[in-house]
Design a protein around this motif. Structure first.
Motif, short mmCIF file in Angstrom:
data_model
loop_
_atom_site.label_atom_id
_atom_site.label_comp_id
_atom_site.label_asym_id
_atom_site.label_seq_id
_atom_site.Cartn_x
_atom_site.Cartn_y
_atom_site.Cartn_z
N ARG A 64 0.75 -1.42 -0.21
CA ARG A 64 -0.01 0.08 -0.12
C ARG A 64 0.78 1.19 -0.14
NH1 ARG A 64 -0.25 2.68 5.05
NH2 ARG A 64 0.20 1.17 6.83
N LYS A 65 0.13 2.37 -0.60
CA LYS A 65 0.73 3.55 -0.49
C LYS A 65 -0.09 4.67 0.50
CE LYS A 65 0.02 3.71 -4.87
NZ LYS A 65 -0.43 2.38 -5.26
N MET A 66 -1.23 4.14 0.53
CA MET A 66 -2.27 4.81 1.43
C MET A 66 -1.84 4.79 2.87
SD MET A 66 -6.54 4.26 1.21
CE MET A 66 -6.54 2.74 2.22
N GLY A 67 -2.07 6.23 3.41
CA GLY A 67 -1.82 6.28 4.79
C GLY A 67 -0.17 6.40 4.99
N ARG A 68 0.86 6.40 4.09
CA ARG A 68 2.16 6.57 4.23
C ARG A 68 2.37 8.00 4.49
NH1 ARG A 68 4.32 1.80 4.66
NH2 ARG A 68 3.65 0.14 3.03
N SER A 69 3.19 8.49 5.24
CA SER A 69 3.72 9.86 5.15
C SER A 69 4.37 10.11 3.83
CB SER A 69 4.74 10.10 6.35
OG SER A 69 6.01 9.30 6.12
N ALA A 70 4.19 11.66 3.41
CA ALA A 70 4.39 12.05 2.23
C ALA A 70 5.93 11.54 1.93
CB ALA A 70 4.31 13.39 2.11
N PRO A 71 7.03 11.74 2.83
CA PRO A 71 8.26 11.36 2.25
C PRO A 71 8.73 9.94 1.83
CG PRO A 71 8.38 12.63 4.35
CD PRO A 71 7.05 12.48 4.12
N ASP A 72 7.70 9.19 2.36
CA ASP A 72 7.60 7.48 2.31
C ASP A 72 6.95 7.17 0.93
OD1 ASP A 72 8.83 5.04 3.05
OD2 ASP A 72 6.83 4.77 4.15
N VAL A 73 6.05 8.10 0.47
CA VAL A 73 5.24 7.57 -0.64
C VAL A 73 6.07 7.21 -2.01
CG1 VAL A 73 3.64 8.47 -2.57
CG2 VAL A 73 3.16 8.80 0.08
N PRO A 74 7.32 7.93 -2.17
CA PRO A 74 7.88 7.53 -3.36
C PRO A 74 8.55 6.29 -3.31
CG PRO A 74 8.44 9.74 -2.97
CD PRO A 74 7.62 9.16 -1.74
N MET A 75 8.75 5.66 -2.29
CA MET A 75 9.41 4.34 -1.95
C MET A 75 8.13 3.24 -2.27
SD MET A 75 11.86 2.39 -0.50
CE MET A 75 12.28 2.83 1.16
#
Length: 431
Positions: A64-75
């Protein structure tokens, strides 16, 4: 009891030297090894117990991408692409499917949190959207509970933890990696403070670089070297049902339950609102670092002072090259399943979707996660020890982000171009 994973024929060879040693045969370490060997770099993976026997095979399989902090979304975005490429890359099916993930909210306060998160990632191009009760009924029919709303990311997905790590290991071995099970690394071999190899229970292996991907054991390994990695353990109990009809292919997380369809036709179910926090000496040593995080976890954590605390106290925190290490004393961390929490999960789920009342529980297990104060992993070099890189502290997100996290670790070990910006994952942020 741990879920059974696809078997892997590992090496009986014990090489005298290599270029990179990976400590830990979980999914992140294995993905890093696969990436390295695909680049023509010799690599040896050393696992104290069995491949993927801990959290890599015990997690929920959510990607999932949902709920991740913005800096972690690219990963997470990079991992989506790499998961989709896995069948061709590995020559094996790992059960990956973009079936979507949904979170449900009982209160407006919970919905406001989702709205706030959407604002923080508005510029990142995600397909996440808010849901009404009507939307939820259409996507997940048969429900009886009335919801304040929800949030849904159609491009999120799932893969099978009991297949993925094994398939990655098999592919890495076929391409030239050496994977050795039941071989604990006791410590590093150093010269003038720089890594020259690893000291194992079977002897020394010379190498240029070491990647520590030891999961919840990384803190203890680094502590013996005088390096602090702030992680604390949490335990999640899990249920597997027999094959059954279900309301949706979407993975659904309610406030106090979750479910997702499995490739075998059953469902993986948890009590999403209850995690066991097994108290240990580390809680006294690190507790203040976690105070900001604890403000948002009211009711989630259930403290436990029991067998884990006693076992933790019995394991040494300092040892020498000739001493038996903690990793030889506990080959596989196998925490007990909490039957009460699993019973809660089934009650809460069947109240919301009565169709699950016919579910037959075939298996239950628990897994122990390593949690950092900000829930982001540490992926990067240890400045104090040239030649040592860490990839640990994934805070329950390691499986989903493993393809990109393992590649990032490989990039950093070899001074390559990072697949994503490594800055959010630097160990120094906790200094």
């Amino acid at each position: 009891m741990a879920p059974a994973i696809a078997p892997v024929k590992t090496s009986r060879e014990f090489p005298a030297s290599t270029t990179v040693v990976v400590i830990g045969g979980g999914i992140v370490g294995l993905t890093a090894a696969l990436t390295l060997v695909e680049r023509g770099i010799p690599v040896v993976v050393l696992e104290k117990g069995r491949i993927a026997a801990e959290q890599s095979s015990r997690n929920l399989g959510w990607v999932r991408k949902m709920g991740r902090s913005a800096p972690d979304v690219p990963m997470s975005v990079a991992s989506d692409r790499l998961w989709a490429e896995m069948p061709v890359r590995l020559g094996a099916d790992v059960g990956y499917k973009q079936a979507g993930i949904m979170y449900l909210s009982r209160t407006e306060a919970e919905m406001e949190m989702h709205r706030g998160w959407l604002k923080t990632v508005a510029d990142l191009g995600l397909d996440s959207r808010l849901l009404t009760q009507k939307d939820i009924d259409g996507l997940v029919p048969g429900g009886k509970e009335r919801w304040a709303g929800g949030i849904y990311t159609p491009s999120d997905g799932r893969a099978e933890p009991t297949l993925a790590s094994s398939a990655i290991a098999v592919a890495a071995i076929a391409k030239g990696a050496v994977v050795v099970e039941n071989c604990a690394v006791r410590t590093l071999a150093l010269s003038a403070g720089k890594v020259t190899g690893v000291v194992t229970e079977r002897g020394e292996i010379r190498c240029d670089q070491v990647l520590l991907a030891g999961g919840l054991w990384s803190r203890r390994f680094l502590g013996n070297l005088g390096v602090s990695l702030p992680t604390l353990p949490l335990i999640c109990s899990v249920i597997r049902t027999a094959p059954m009809e279900g309301p949706t292919e979407i993975a659904v997380g309610g406030p106090d339950f979750s479910f997702r369809k499995r490739q075998d036709g059953g469902f993986t179910i948890t009590q999403r609102g209850a995690l066991i926090a097994p108290l240990s000496l580390d809680h006294l040593l690190l507790g203040l670092k976690y105070l900001p995080t604890l403000k948002g976890t009211r009711g989630l954590l259930r403290l436990n002072l029991g067998r884990h605390a006693l076992r933790d106290l019995a394991l040494p925190r300092r040892w020498g090259k000739q001493s038996v290490s903690p990793f030889e004393k506990v080959r596989v961390m196998d925490p007990p399943t909490d039957a009460r929490i699993n019973a809660e999960a089934m009650r809460n789920l069947t109240a919301a979707w009565p169709g699950f009342s016919s579910a037959v529980i075939e298996e239950a297990w628990a897994g122990m996660m390593d949690i950092t104060p900000d829930s982001l992993p540490v992926i990067g070099p240890v400045a104090k020890i040239p030649g040592l890189t860490v990839a640990s502290g994934f805070s329950g997100h390691g499986f989903g982000t493993a393809p990109a996290a393992g590649q990032l670790a490989a990039d950093l070990v070899t001074d390559g171009t990072p697949i994503v910006d490594p800055a959010p994952y630097r160990l120094e942020r906790f200094a």
